[in-house]
Write a protein that holds these residues in place. Structure first.
Motif, PDB file in Angstrom:
ATOM      1  N   THR A 143       0.824  -1.201   0.000  1.00 16.46           N
ATOM      2  CA  THR A 143       0.000   0.000   0.000  1.00 16.46           C
ATOM      3  C   THR A 143       0.863   1.258   0.000  1.00 16.46           C
ATOM      4  O   THR A 143       0.584   2.212  -0.724  1.00 16.46           O
ATOM      5  CB  THR A 143      -0.932   0.012   1.229  1.00 16.46           C
ATOM      6  OG1 THR A 143      -1.667  -1.207   1.260  1.00 16.46           O
ATOM      7  CG2 THR A 143      -1.885   1.178   1.171  1.00 16.46           C
ATOM      8  N   ILE A 144       1.924   1.242   0.771  1.00 18.49           N
ATOM      9  CA  ILE A 144       2.830   2.387   0.809  1.00 18.49           C
ATOM     10  C   ILE A 144       3.500   2.578  -0.547  1.00 18.49           C
ATOM     11  O   ILE A 144       3.592   3.701  -1.051  1.00 18.49           O
ATOM     12  CB  ILE A 144       3.874   2.205   1.929  1.00 18.49           C
ATOM     13  CG1 ILE A 144       3.177   2.248   3.286  1.00 18.49           C
ATOM     14  CG2 ILE A 144       4.950   3.280   1.849  1.00 18.49           C
ATOM     15  CD1 ILE A 144       4.063   1.874   4.442  1.00 18.49           C
ATOM     16  N   LEU A 145       3.935   1.492  -1.174  1.00 23.29           N
ATOM     17  CA  LEU A 145       4.532   1.583  -2.507  1.00 23.29           C
ATOM     18  C   LEU A 145       3.537   2.115  -3.530  1.00 23.29           C
ATOM     19  O   LEU A 145       3.893   2.913  -4.393  1.00 23.29           O
ATOM     20  CB  LEU A 145       5.052   0.220  -2.951  1.00 23.29           C
ATOM     21  CG  LEU A 145       6.343  -0.259  -2.309  1.00 23.29           C
ATOM     22  CD1 LEU A 145       6.633  -1.684  -2.751  1.00 23.29           C
ATOM     23  CD2 LEU A 145       7.490   0.650  -2.660  1.00 23.29           C
ATOM     24  N   LEU A 146       2.294   1.684  -3.434  1.00 18.79           N
ATOM     25  CA  LEU A 146       1.265   2.150  -4.351  1.00 18.79           C
ATOM     26  C   LEU A 146       1.043   3.648  -4.201  1.00 18.79           C
ATOM     27  O   LEU A 146       0.962   4.372  -5.197  1.00 18.79           O
ATOM     28  CB  LEU A 146      -0.030   1.379  -4.104  1.00 18.79           C
ATOM     29  CG  LEU A 146      -1.210   1.720  -4.993  1.00 18.79           C
ATOM     30  CD1 LEU A 146      -0.872   1.393  -6.438  1.00 18.79           C
ATOM     31  CD2 LEU A 146      -2.435   0.980  -4.540  1.00 18.79           C
ATOM     32  N   ILE A 147       0.974   4.134  -2.987  1.00 20.57           N
ATOM     33  CA  ILE A 147       0.785   5.563  -2.744  1.00 20.57           C
ATOM     34  C   ILE A 147       1.969   6.361  -3.274  1.00 20.57           C
ATOM     35  O   ILE A 147       1.795   7.391  -3.936  1.00 20.57           O
ATOM     36  CB  ILE A 147       0.564   5.831  -1.243  1.00 20.57           C
ATOM     37  CG1 ILE A 147      -0.778   5.253  -0.809  1.00 20.57           C
ATOM     38  CG2 ILE A 147       0.634   7.325  -0.933  1.00 20.57           C
ATOM     39  CD1 ILE A 147      -0.989   5.247   0.684  1.00 20.57           C
ATOM     40  N   ILE A 148       3.181   5.878  -3.038  1.00 19.21           N
ATOM     41  CA  ILE A 148       4.370   6.576  -3.527  1.00 19.21           C
ATOM     42  C   ILE A 148       4.393   6.604  -5.054  1.00 19.21           C
ATOM     43  O   ILE A 148       4.687   7.634  -5.658  1.00 19.21           O
ATOM     44  CB  ILE A 148       5.644   5.919  -2.965  1.00 19.21           C
ATOM     45  CG1 ILE A 148       5.750   6.190  -1.457  1.00 19.21           C
ATOM     46  CG2 ILE A 148       6.890   6.429  -3.686  1.00 19.21           C
ATOM     47  CD1 ILE A 148       6.855   5.430  -0.776  1.00 19.21           C
ATOM     48  N   LEU A 149       4.055   5.492  -5.699  1.00 19.05           N
ATOM     49  CA  LEU A 149       4.048   5.456  -7.155  1.00 19.05           C
ATOM     50  C   LEU A 149       2.990   6.382  -7.743  1.00 19.05           C
ATOM     51  O   LEU A 149       3.230   7.025  -8.767  1.00 19.05           O
ATOM     52  CB  LEU A 149       3.840   4.029  -7.659  1.00 19.05           C
ATOM     53  CG  LEU A 149       5.071   3.148  -7.652  1.00 19.05           C
ATOM     54  CD1 LEU A 149       4.707   1.731  -8.048  1.00 19.05           C
ATOM     55  CD2 LEU A 149       6.117   3.694  -8.586  1.00 19.05           C
ATOM     56  N   ILE A 150       1.835   6.480  -7.103  1.00 17.52           N
ATOM     57  CA  ILE A 150       0.795   7.389  -7.584  1.00 17.52           C
ATOM     58  C   ILE A 150       1.264   8.835  -7.466  1.00 17.52           C
ATOM     59  O   ILE A 150       1.069   9.639  -8.383  1.00 17.52           O
ATOM     60  CB  ILE A 150      -0.526   7.161  -6.825  1.00 17.52           C
ATOM     61  CG1 ILE A 150      -1.142   5.821  -7.251  1.00 17.52           C
ATOM     62  CG2 ILE A 150      -1.512   8.295  -7.088  1.00 17.52           C
ATOM     63  CD1 ILE A 150      -2.328   5.401  -6.440  1.00 17.52           C
ATOM     64  N   LEU A 151       1.915   9.178  -6.352  1.00 22.78           N
ATOM     65  CA  LEU A 151       2.431  10.535  -6.188  1.00 22.78           C
ATOM     66  C   LEU A 151       3.517  10.845  -7.216  1.00 22.78           C
ATOM     67  O   LEU A 151       3.563  11.953  -7.762  1.00 22.78           O
ATOM     68  CB  LEU A 151       2.963  10.731  -4.769  1.00 22.78           C
ATOM     69  CG  LEU A 151       1.904  10.765  -3.676  1.00 22.78           C
ATOM     70  CD1 LEU A 151       2.566  10.830  -2.308  1.00 22.78           C
ATOM     71  CD2 LEU A 151       0.955  11.928  -3.876  1.00 22.78           C
ATOM     72  N   ILE A 152       4.386   9.883  -7.491  1.00 22.97           N
ATOM     73  CA  ILE A 152       5.424  10.083  -8.512  1.00 22.97           C
ATOM     74  C   ILE A 152       4.777  10.247  -9.883  1.00 22.97           C
ATOM     75  O   ILE A 152       5.187  11.095 -10.683  1.00 22.97           O
ATOM     76  CB  ILE A 152       6.423   8.911  -8.506  1.00 22.97           C
ATOM     77  CG1 ILE A 152       7.261   8.941  -7.223  1.00 22.97           C
ATOM     78  CG2 ILE A 152       7.328   8.959  -9.731  1.00 22.97           C
ATOM     79  CD1 ILE A 152       8.136   7.722  -7.054  1.00 22.97           C
ATOM     80  N   LEU A 153       3.745   9.458 -10.172  1.00 24.56           N
ATOM     81  CA  LEU A 153       3.058   9.547 -11.453  1.00 24.56           C
ATOM     82  C   LEU A 153       2.433  10.919 -11.642  1.00 24.56           C
ATOM     83  O   LEU A 153       2.521  11.510 -12.721  1.00 24.56           O
ATOM     84  CB  LEU A 153       1.992   8.454 -11.545  1.00 24.56           C
ATOM     85  CG  LEU A 153       1.211   8.331 -12.842  1.00 24.56           C
ATOM     86  CD1 LEU A 153       2.163   8.001 -13.982  1.00 24.56           C
ATOM     87  CD2 LEU A 153       0.149   7.270 -12.724  1.00 24.56           C
ATOM     88  N   ILE A 154       1.840  11.462 -10.594  1.00 26.60           N
ATOM     89  CA  ILE A 154       1.262  12.811 -10.672  1.00 26.60           C
ATOM     90  C   ILE A 154       2.367  13.853 -10.842  1.00 26.60           C
ATOM     91  O   ILE A 154       2.216  14.820 -11.590  1.00 26.60           O
ATOM     92  CB  ILE A 154       0.411  13.099  -9.421  1.00 26.60           C
ATOM     93  CG1 ILE A 154      -0.841  12.218  -9.432  1.00 26.60           C
ATOM     94  CG2 ILE A 154       0.023  14.573  -9.342  1.00 26.60           C
ATOM     95  CD1 ILE A 154      -1.618  12.254  -8.143  1.00 26.60           C
ATOM     96  N   GLY A 155       3.494  13.653 -10.190  1.00 23.47           N
ATOM     97  CA  GLY A 155       4.582  14.617 -10.244  1.00 23.47           C
ATOM     98  C   GLY A 155       5.278  14.705 -11.590  1.00 23.47           C
ATOM     99  O   GLY A 155       5.859  15.738 -11.915  1.00 23.47           O
ATOM    100  N   VAL A 156       5.246  13.647 -12.395  1.00 17.60           N
ATOM    101  CA  VAL A 156       5.942  13.674 -13.682  1.00 17.60           C
ATOM    102  C   VAL A 156       5.027  13.982 -14.854  1.00 17.60           C
ATOM    103  O   VAL A 156       5.464  13.944 -16.005  1.00 17.60           O
ATOM    104  CB  VAL A 156       6.703  12.354 -13.949  1.00 17.60           C
ATOM    105  CG1 VAL A 156       7.753  12.128 -12.908  1.00 17.60           C
ATOM    106  CG2 VAL A 156       5.763  11.188 -14.086  1.00 17.60           C
ATOM    107  N   LEU A 157       3.773  14.300 -14.596  1.00 12.17           N
ATOM    108  CA  LEU A 157       2.880  14.672 -15.689  1.00 12.17           C
ATOM    109  C   LEU A 157       3.416  15.926 -16.375  1.00 12.17           C
ATOM    110  O   LEU A 157       3.857  16.862 -15.717  1.00 12.17           O
ATOM    111  CB  LEU A 157       1.464  14.920 -15.175  1.00 12.17           C
ATOM    112  CG  LEU A 157       0.689  13.679 -14.770  1.00 12.17           C
ATOM    113  CD1 LEU A 157      -0.637  14.075 -14.150  1.00 12.17           C
ATOM    114  CD2 LEU A 157       0.454  12.769 -15.953  1.00 12.17           C
ATOM    115  N   PRO A 158       3.374  15.986 -17.693  1.00  7.16           N
ATOM    116  CA  PRO A 158       3.963  17.116 -18.396  1.00  7.16           C
ATOM    117  C   PRO A 158       3.206  18.430 -18.218  1.00  7.16           C
ATOM    118  O   PRO A 158       3.607  19.439 -18.749  1.00  7.16           O
ATOM    119  CB  PRO A 158       3.973  16.684 -19.860  1.00  7.16           C
ATOM    120  CG  PRO A 158       3.260  15.429 -19.947  1.00  7.16           C
ATOM    121  CD  PRO A 158       3.004  14.912 -18.580  1.00  7.16           C
ATOM    122  N   SER A 159       2.101  18.437 -17.498  1.00  3.14           N
ATOM    123  CA  SER A 159       1.373  19.686 -17.299  1.00  3.14           C
ATOM    124  C   SER A 159       2.039  20.563 -16.237  1.00  3.14           C
ATOM    125  O   SER A 159       1.740  21.748 -16.144  1.00  3.14           O
ATOM    126  CB  SER A 159      -0.073  19.382 -16.891  1.00  3.14           C
ATOM    127  OG  SER A 159      -0.087  18.673 -15.674  1.00  3.14           O
TER     128      SER A 159
END
Length: 52
Positions: free
Chosen positions: A5-21
């Motif tokens: 669960t912790i890994l999933l939350i971290i990956l979601i935050l990283i995914l949001i952080g690298v969006l080109p917007s």
């Protein structure tokens, strides 16, 4: 919280952080988002199968 669960939350935050917007990542294109997306899918499959 489990480690998965912790890994999933971290990956979601990283995914949001690298969006080109976002201004800091506008020049990166969609490469980092695709790579993190693949890791997220792999983690979700492992969670569904009970390996993590």
């Amino acid at each position: 919280m489990s480690v998965g669960t912790i890994l999933l939350i971290i990956l979601i935050l990283i995914l949001i952080g690298v969006l080109p917007s976002w201004p800091h990542s506008r020049g990166w294109g969609y490469g980092p988002t695709g790579g993190i997306g693949i890791l997220l899918v792999i983690l979700l499959v492992l969670l569904a199968l009970g390996y993590v």
